[in-house]
Design an enzyme around this catalytic site. Structure first.
Site, PDB file in Angstrom:
ATOM      1  N   CYS A 181      53.173  45.769  47.758  1.00 53.43           N
ATOM      2  CA  CYS A 181      52.172  45.970  46.706  1.00 53.43           C
ATOM      3  C   CYS A 181      50.819  46.373  47.286  1.00 53.43           C
ATOM      4  O   CYS A 181      49.869  46.604  46.549  1.00 53.43           O
ATOM      5  CB  CYS A 181      52.002  44.705  45.882  1.00 53.43           C
ATOM      6  SG  CYS A 181      53.548  44.098  45.227  1.00 53.43           S
ATOM      7  N   ASP A 198      48.819  44.544  49.375  1.00 48.42           N
ATOM      8  CA  ASP A 198      47.955  43.456  49.846  1.00 48.42           C
ATOM      9  C   ASP A 198      48.777  42.214  50.174  1.00 48.42           C
ATOM     10  O   ASP A 198      49.640  41.813  49.399  1.00 48.42           O
ATOM     11  CB  ASP A 198      46.939  43.050  48.760  1.00 48.42           C
ATOM     12  CG  ASP A 198      45.889  44.117  48.528  1.00 48.42           C
ATOM     13  OD1 ASP A 198      45.104  44.368  49.443  1.00 48.42           O
ATOM     14  OD2 ASP A 198      45.892  44.704  47.426  1.00 48.42           O
ATOM     15  N   CYS A 244      43.283  46.436  51.586  1.00 45.75           N
ATOM     16  CA  CYS A 244      42.150  47.348  51.518  1.00 45.75           C
ATOM     17  C   CYS A 244      40.856  46.629  51.883  1.00 45.75           C
ATOM     18  O   CYS A 244      40.858  45.428  52.161  1.00 45.75           O
ATOM     19  CB  CYS A 244      42.061  47.950  50.122  1.00 45.75           C
ATOM     20  SG  CYS A 244      41.731  46.718  48.863  1.00 45.75           S
ATOM     21  N   CYS A 282      43.061  43.328  41.698  1.00 47.06           N
ATOM     22  CA  CYS A 282      44.202  43.532  42.584  1.00 47.06           C
ATOM     23  C   CYS A 282      43.992  42.951  43.965  1.00 47.06           C
ATOM     24  O   CYS A 282      44.945  42.681  44.680  1.00 47.06           O
ATOM     25  CB  CYS A 282      44.566  45.014  42.676  1.00 47.06           C
ATOM     26  SG  CYS A 282      43.243  46.040  43.312  1.00 47.06           S
TER      27      CYS A 282
END
Lengths: 136, 350
Positions: free
Chosen positions: A45, A47, A70, A114
Site C-alpha cells: 500500500c 507505507d 513517503c 494515508c
C-alpha cells in the site's frame, strides 16, 4: 536554468523531520534493545511503520522507529517518536493522528489520511508490551 | 537545478517564447476573421500545420489542432462511442479512463496503442488491424525523439502535444487520416473544417511551430538517438553497479525504449521520498509511487510491467532532454547512492 531553492507542499517542520528524522533505528533492529515492537501498514500500500518501545515503571523511556513510505510517513513517525518519549503507557495510548498533524504544523489533507499511521503502530507496541507483561 | 523530468514537460525553448511574444503583438486577431489581421494570423497557423504535416508525413488537412494530447485522445474515443475499444495496458489515463466511458460492443473496432510509453519509455508493438477496424496511437512522447511517419506506421489517428518538445502547454494535435470516421468533441464553430470548435490559439500554435522548426533544424531525433541515449545508458549502468537493491524497469536494449527515459526501482526505498531527497539536492525527477500523486494506487503502467506494488511504489523516472550533460549524470550519482542507502536503512523492509 533558474535556481529556485525548494518549495514543497510540506511545511518547514515536516520538511525538517523528513530530511533530518529523529530517533530512527538505523539498520538491523537487533541494534536496539526494546521491550515491544508495533507494526502498521503494508509496503504494497506504499507505507509501513514499525515502532519500538523501551518501558521502565510504566513509562516510555525510549522510542525508535522504522518507516517505508513517503515524506509525510517518515516525518510523522519521526514526530511521533518525540511526542511519545517520556509519556506513561496510558498517556501514549491517547496520542491521535491529529496530535501528530498539529505537532508538524499540518500535513496536506490528502497526505494526512494515508500516511499518519505511527500512533497505531505505537498502540500495537503498547498492547504487545502489556500482553507480555501480563504473562510474567 | 538539474532537470530530469522532460517526459512530464520540457522547458519552453527561447525560440518559442520569442515567437509567441511576437505573436501576441502581431497576430492577436481572430484567425477565423476575413479581415487582414485575421488572415495574417491564419497564415501563421497554416505555416505550423504545413511544417507538422511534412514532419510526420501526412496532408495538412489531416491535422486538427486541439488544446492538448488529452483532448485529442478524448476526441478519438468519443468518435467510437458504443464500439469495441481495445487499449494497451500502458496507455495514459486520458485513454484508459475515457475508453471506460465510451466502450461498447458495436463495430467498427478501435485499437489505441501508444508507440512509446511515458513512464517506462518502452516502445510497443502496434497491432495489425483488419477490415472494419481502426488504429489510433498516442505519439506524445515520441515527437522529436524518433522520426515519425504516420503512413508507414499505418495509423488512422495519432495524438501529439507541443509542450513535450519545448512548445507551450495547451496545444495538441489530432491526426485524422482522410476518409476515416470522426465525430467532433467540441462543436459549435466552423474552425478546423467543423472538426473542432473554438477560437484559434494562434500564439500557442505559432509557438508549437517554432518548436517544430527547432526540432527539424537540429534533427533532435538524431541527438536523442546518440548523445542522449549515451547519458541515459551511463546512468543506468552506474545505478545498477553502484546502488544495491536497484533494478531497471525500462528495457534499455536498443529499439526497446525511447532513448531519453529511464525508470528504476530501489528496493525498500519509497519513490516520493527519493524524489524529494533528490529535490533537496536540486535534482528534479518523477516517481510512479502512489504517494506522489495523492492517489491510492501506484502507477498502472508499473503494475502492468512488474506486477509488484512494492516495486512500483519504489520507482523513479529519469527523463532527459538534449540540454542535459554527462556532468548532470555524475551529480546524480554523487548523491543518489547515499539517499537510497539512508532510506533503506530506516526502512521496515530489510
Amino acid at each position: 536554468m533558474v535556481q529556485e531553492g525548494q518549495d514543497w507542499i510540506y511545511s518547514e517542520t515536516v520538511k525538517d523531520h523528513f530530511l533530518n528524522p529523529r530517533n530512527f533505528l538505523m539498520g538491523d533492529e537487533a541494534n536496539f534493545e526494546y521491550d515491544a515492537m508495533g507494526l502498521v501498514g503494508n509496503p504494497i500500500c506504499g507505507d509501513q511503520m514499525k515502532v519500538y518501545i523501551k518501558v521502565r515503571d510504566g513509562k516510555i523511556v525510549d522510542v525508535k522507529w522504522k518507516t517505508y513510505g513517503c515524506a509525510s510517513a517518515i516525518a510523522s513517525t519521526s514526530a511521533l517518536s518525540e511526542i511519545a518519549k517520556g509519556k506513561t503507557l496510558d498517556e501514549a495510548l491517547e496520542i491521535k493522528a491529529e496530535d501528530i498533524d498539529d505537532y508538524l504544523g499540518k500535513l496536506p489533507k490528502h497526505k494526512f489520511h494515508c500516511s499518519v499511521l505511527g500512533h497505531d503502530a505505537l498502540k500495537d507496541a503498547i498492547e504487545k508490551y502489556r500482553e507480555k507483561d501480563g504473562e510474567k | 537545478m538539474i532537470y530530469l523530468d522532460y517526459a512530464a514537460t520540457a522547458p519552453v525553448l527561447p525560440e518559442v517564447a520569442r515567437a509567441m511574444n511576437e505573436a501576441y503583438g502581431r497576430y492577436f486577431a481572430n484567425a477565423s476573421a476575413l479581415h487582414t489581421p485575421g488572415h495574417l494570423a491564419m497564415n501563421e497557423i497554416e505555416r505550423t500545420r504545413g511544417l507538422l504535416a511534412e514532419l510526420i508525413n501526412c496532408e495538412p488537412e489531416e491535422i486538427i489542432f486541439t488544446s492538448g494530447a488529452s483532448e485529442s485522445n478524448n476526441a478519438v474515443m468519443h468518435t467510437f462511442e458504443g464500439c469495441e475499444i481495445e487499449t494497451s495496458p500502458y496507455e495514459h489515463h486520458s485513454i484508459i479512463e475515457v475508453a471506460e466511458i465510451y466502450r461498447g460492443n458495436k463495430r467498427p473496432k478501435l485499437y489505441s496503442y501508444m508507440l512509446a510509453n511515458n513512464e517506462l519509455g518502452e516502445i510497443l508493438e502496434l497491432p495489425c488491424v483488419g477490415e472494419d477496424e481502426y488504429l489510433h496511437s498516442d505519439l506524445t512522447q515520441v515527437l522529436g525523439k524518433m522520426p515519425i511517419d504516420v503512413k508507414a506506421l499505418g495509423l488512422d489517428y495519432a495524438t501529439l502535444s507541443a509542450h513535450k518538445i519545448g512548445g507551450p502547454v495547451g496545444v495538441g494535435v489530432l491526426y485524422v487520416r482522410k476518409g476515416v470516421p470522426f465525430r467532433p468533441l467540441i462543436v459549435g464553430g466552423n474552425q478546423e473544417k467543423r472538426r473542432r470548435g473554438g477560437t484559434y490559439n494562434t500564439a500557442g500554435i505559432i509557438g508549437f511551430g517554432a518548436a517544430l522548426k527547432y526540432m527539424k533544424d537540429k534533427k533532435t531525433w538524431e541527438i536523442y538517438d546518440t548523445y542522449v541515449r549515451n547519458l541515459r545508458d551511463v546512468l543506468a549502468r552506474r545505478i545498477l553497479a553502484e546502488i544495491p537493491g536497484s533494478s531497471l524497469n525500462t528495457d534499455i536494449v536498443l529499439g526497446k525504449s525511447l532513448p531519453n527515459i529511464l525508470n528504476v526501482s530501489f528496493r525498500a526505498a519509497e519513490g516520493e521520498s527519493i524524489q524529494l531527497y533528490l529535490d533537496a539536492e536540486g535534482i528534479i525527477v518523477s516517481t510512479g509511487s502512489a504517494c506522489a500523486s495523492g492517489d491510492a494506487k501506484p502507477s498502472h503502467v508499473l503494475m502492468a510491467k512488474t506486477g509488484d506494488a512494492e516495486v512500483a511504489h519504489s520507482s523513479i523516472r529519469f527523463s532527459f532532454g538534449i540540454d542535459n550533460t554527462i556532468e548532470d549524470v555524475e551529480r546524480v550519482m554523487e548523491v543518489l547512492p547515499g539517499i537510497v542507502k539512508r532510506l533503506q536503512e530506516i526502512s521496515t523492509i530489510s
